[in-house]
Scaffold this active site. Sequence first.
Site, PDB file in Angstrom:
ATOM      1  N   THR A 271       0.840  -1.205   0.000  1.00 34.03           N
ATOM      2  CA  THR A 271       0.000   0.000   0.000  1.00 34.03           C
ATOM      3  C   THR A 271       0.877   1.259   0.000  1.00 34.03           C
ATOM      4  OG1 THR A 271      -1.676  -1.193   1.240  1.00 34.03           O
ATOM      5  CG2 THR A 271      -1.846   1.197   1.267  1.00 34.03           C
TER       6      THR A 271
ATOM      7  N   HIS B 145       2.047   1.812  -3.405  1.00 35.22           N
ATOM      8  CA  HIS B 145       0.986   2.420  -4.225  1.00 35.22           C
ATOM      9  C   HIS B 145       0.943   3.932  -3.984  1.00 35.22           C
ATOM     10  CE1 HIS B 145      -0.235  -1.481  -5.331  1.00 35.22           C
ATOM     11  NE2 HIS B 145      -1.028  -1.748  -4.310  1.00 35.22           N
TER      12      HIS B 145
END
Length: 351
Positions: A48, A51
């Site tokens: 994450t 990202h």
Amino acid sequence: MVIIPDKMRAIIKEKPERGAKLAVVNVPKALGPRDVLVKIYATSICGTDLHIYLWNKWAQEHIKPPQTMGHEFSGEVVAVGKEVSMVQVGDFVSSETHIPCGKCKQCRTGNMHVCQHLKILGVDMDGAFAEYIRVPEVVLWKNDPSVEHIWASVQEPLGNAVHTIFVEDVAGKNVLVTGAGPIGLLGIEVLKTAGVAKLIVSEINSYRRNLAKKIGADVVVNPSQESLIDVVKRETNGDGVDVLIEMSGNKKALTDGLASLTPGGRASLLGVYNDDDVKINLNDLVIFKAIRIYGITGRKMFDTWYKVGALLKNKKLDLSNVITHVLDFENFEEGFRLMEEGKCGKIVLKL
Ligand code: NAD
Ligand code: ZN
């Protein structure tokens, strides 16, 4: 008396574009009655965070810069709000990253991991890539003092692996793991404790295939070079595997993984698919084969944490092969580079 400074170093998402920045920000000293301030020892990089670093579509829709990144950590409690009763100053802690509301139907029926108003550390609020973090006591987990700081930092993704694997019975079974990214690799280490008969791992990245073998997979497959379904057949007397653990988030791995299951088999799906609209042949892959599928999100709170904590405390897991890089906090760019290239297992930043 611990002296808490006013300012600290933090890795922040400063602007809505690729990258991250080391900045000096305020220590979040203002504590609500149930808040806890933790001094961070180690913080690990999650997919994450990558990202958010790369500023992909998901990040653009969920993150409002400027914000401190990160959510996996271990550290020490340095201050507590007036009503905090579960931890005290000096405790060695880590944290669940999903913050439940405590009021919805799910929270009130033992399912807070699927709270309807879930907030996520480092996504909906400032995170753990910093010297200090403020978290509500409800998500804190007290670590056994014998656990290494850097190992305690990765309990959140380790919990993903533990939850995904232990929702089904794997003892004495032939198990297929698709995707040996950081969580798949943690999963292999967990599966070694579980009495699996044969552990087959499929991964397209050669660095990670080597790691999977080193950690203890019995058979490692490169699905870009050979048919996963054929290898699984060959390795299981033509029967197929009993359990699929899907940890790639790749559609082909999902469909080939389901096709590799023996009729009556089980699948636990952790992978998140880029394409929200993944189509599979439900009739052939699931219904007529009587497959049971579990969708996995996060960790069971706090059932999974008790399992993870006990496995670590009792030295049942060796994370030294899975954690491939321990970098200095300020060297985070190197961590993101390695993550982007896929030349790593788990990466931990040390403060
Ligand atoms: P990652 O993306 O780093 O690892 C995925 C791995 O799968 C990579 O090593 C990649 O090379 C491999 N892969 C890609 N295509 C493949 C194929 N066809 N066959 C075999 N392997 C293939 O992700 P991660 O951090 O290890 O997490 C694993 C997955 O779980 C990701 O999809 C992530 O988004 C998801 N995730 C879900 C939750 C949840 O709560 N459901 C939480 C964390 C992560
Ligand atoms: Zn809730």
